[in-house]
Write a protein that holds these residues in place. Structure first.
Motif, mmCIF file in Angstrom:
data_model
loop_
_atom_site.group_PDB
_atom_site.id
_atom_site.type_symbol
_atom_site.label_atom_id
_atom_site.label_comp_id
_atom_site.label_asym_id
_atom_site.label_seq_id
_atom_site.Cartn_x
_atom_site.Cartn_y
_atom_site.Cartn_z
ATOM 1 N N SER A 56 8.334 13.898 37.616
ATOM 2 C CA SER A 56 8.348 14.326 36.053
ATOM 3 C C SER A 56 9.538 15.222 35.980
ATOM 4 C CB SER A 56 7.183 15.513 35.816
ATOM 5 O OG SER A 56 6.005 14.666 36.086
ATOM 6 N N GLY B 128 4.183 12.683 35.097
ATOM 7 C CA GLY B 128 4.483 11.665 35.752
ATOM 8 C C GLY B 128 5.073 10.450 34.868
ATOM 9 N N ARG B 129 5.886 11.354 33.826
ATOM 10 C CA ARG B 129 6.626 10.052 33.062
ATOM 11 C C ARG B 129 8.102 10.098 33.389
ATOM 12 N NH1 ARG B 129 5.655 6.092 30.578
ATOM 13 N NH2 ARG B 129 7.228 6.469 29.032
ATOM 14 N N SER C 248 5.288 5.175 41.019
ATOM 15 C CA SER C 248 5.959 5.107 39.754
ATOM 16 C C SER C 248 5.575 6.257 38.900
ATOM 17 C CB SER C 248 6.047 3.847 39.173
ATOM 18 O OG SER C 248 4.492 3.797 38.586
ATOM 19 N N ARG C 249 4.548 7.008 38.984
ATOM 20 C CA ARG C 249 4.206 7.920 38.579
ATOM 21 C C ARG C 249 4.071 9.217 39.038
ATOM 22 N NH1 ARG C 249 4.240 6.503 32.955
ATOM 23 N NH2 ARG C 249 3.535 4.317 32.908
#
Length: 387
Positions: free
Chosen positions: A189, A239-240, A185-186
């Motif tokens: 970007s 990673g957001r 999930s990370r």
């Protein structure tokens, strides 16, 4: 025969009514049928129309006043979307620019990013696109292959995107890429790519031929070790990307529901007008019970759909719209659109198959609503998770 008479009271405020009149005035001047035909022939909307939209105050309507916008809420985005759909001017992707892409900058951008880009988006100096879909990764965002490799002072982007709306005309493109090849999930970007001048390592592919929506440019984009500086990472935290996308996709899906709703209303308007004028066996087509029953069905379906979309809009304005309800709105409005447009075309008979009639173009243009923003099947999966 728009369905405002059955809507909730969320649009009855004086400022909403005044804004709706101003939008209609702009479209009457800049989105006349001959302009729409011109966009269709050129396969994109000319820059002058976008500039005029900015001058009319239609770009960045929901952006905060400190960054050049009007600070309006989602109702005003819905008003723009409805008005564009009622005129058949769907190629003018103001809603994509305003209500799909700019919220990423407003909600997640650093202060530097917001002050650099949002005023340019509101003024029309820079137009936008968002690049998520790839040849082998559509609704499955974690399946994307596009990579962002850290380097001295920034990142190197490599990969391919496809089906990108505004891909030919966009000055700034929000690009989703994997920053962690291990996945999870990370792993994703979002990067702000300044595409002005087509920098080295970036290439726009062909403007794709489509079944419908010909006036809206839809492109392939290629990234070959394109360098972007550290400041291009949206929000500044790696990673957001996936959480950012998940937070904003419900609003995108509600916009698609509004697009579908507007086309439903236009289809009904056109069909009721035609059946009242079309002579048949000494009376009009509208005099036949079959016609009346069919139109009664379609109007009922439209009213039910409109009430639900209004309800979801009210929830979004109050910050209460869930991903599940947004998926329902997108799924239901898209499916009802294709059914109603198909039924309306049937009432036109042979003329419904002729492209000079708006219903024929709506038949082609409507099909994409069940695919983009998440296919109907994906919407059902998202809804089923909450059973």
């Amino acid at each position: 025969m728009t369905l405002d008479v059955v809507a909730s009271d969320i649009f009855v405020a004086e400022e909403c009514e005044q804004f709706a009149r101003s939008v209609d005035g702009f479209l009457a001047a800049h989105a006349a049928p001959e302009a729409i035909d011109r966009w269709r022939d050129a396969k994109c909307v000319d820059r002058a129309t976008w500039t005029a939209a900015a001058e009319a105050g239609l770009l960045g309507i929901s952006v905060g006043e400190a960054y050049g916008g009007a600070g309006a809420d989602f109702r005003f985005e819905a008003i723009i979307t409805k008005a564009i759909g009622h005129r058949g001017a769907d190629a003018l992707t103001i809603s994509l620019h305003n209500a799909v892409i700019l919220p990423y900058f407003s909600s997640f951008g650093t202060e530097v990013q917001k002050r650099r880009w949002l005023p340019k988006f509101c003024s029309g100096e820079c137009l936008t696109a968002i690049a998520m879909t790839e040849p082998a990764a559509g609704s499955d965002l974690q399946g994307m292959k596009m990579t962002a490799r850290k380097c001295d002072g920034g990142w190197r982007l490599s990969g391919q995107k496809t089906f990108i709306s505004n891909g030919q005309i966009a000055d700034v493109i929000l690009v989703a890429a994997k920053t962690d090849p291990a996945g999870g999930s990370r792993s994703i970007s979002l990067f702000i790519v300044d595409a002005r001048g087509d920098p080295q390592g970036f290439r726009r592919g062909r403007n794709l031929d489509k079944v419908g929506q010909e006036g809206q440019d839809t492109s392939e984009l290629f990234f070959d070790d394109l360098f972007v500086p550290d400041g291009a990472l949206l929000g500044g935290t790696v990673g957001r990307g996936l959480p950012q996308l998940m937070e904003k996709l419900p609003q995108e899906r509600l916009i698609i529901a509004w697009q579908a709703m507007a086309m439903i209303e236009r289809a009904l308007d056109e069909t009721i007008r035609y059946t009242r004028e079309r002579p048949m066996f000494g009376q009009t087509l509208a005099d036949f019970q079959n016609t009346q029953f069919k139109l009664a069905e379609y109007k009922t379906q439209a009213v039910v759909c409109r009430v639900f979309v209004d309800h979801c809009t009210d929830l979004l304005v109050r910050g209460e719209l869930t991903a599940e309800l947004a998926s329902m709105a997108k799924y239901w409005a898209s499916e009802e659109l294709t059914k109603i447009v198909d039924g309306c075309l049937q009432l036109f008979g042979g003329y419904g198959y002729m492209l000079e009639y708006p219903i024929a173009r709506m038949f082609r243009d409507s099909r994409i609503h069940r695919i983009y923003g998440g296919a109907s099947e994906v919407m059902k999966l998202l809804i089923a998770r909450n059973l």
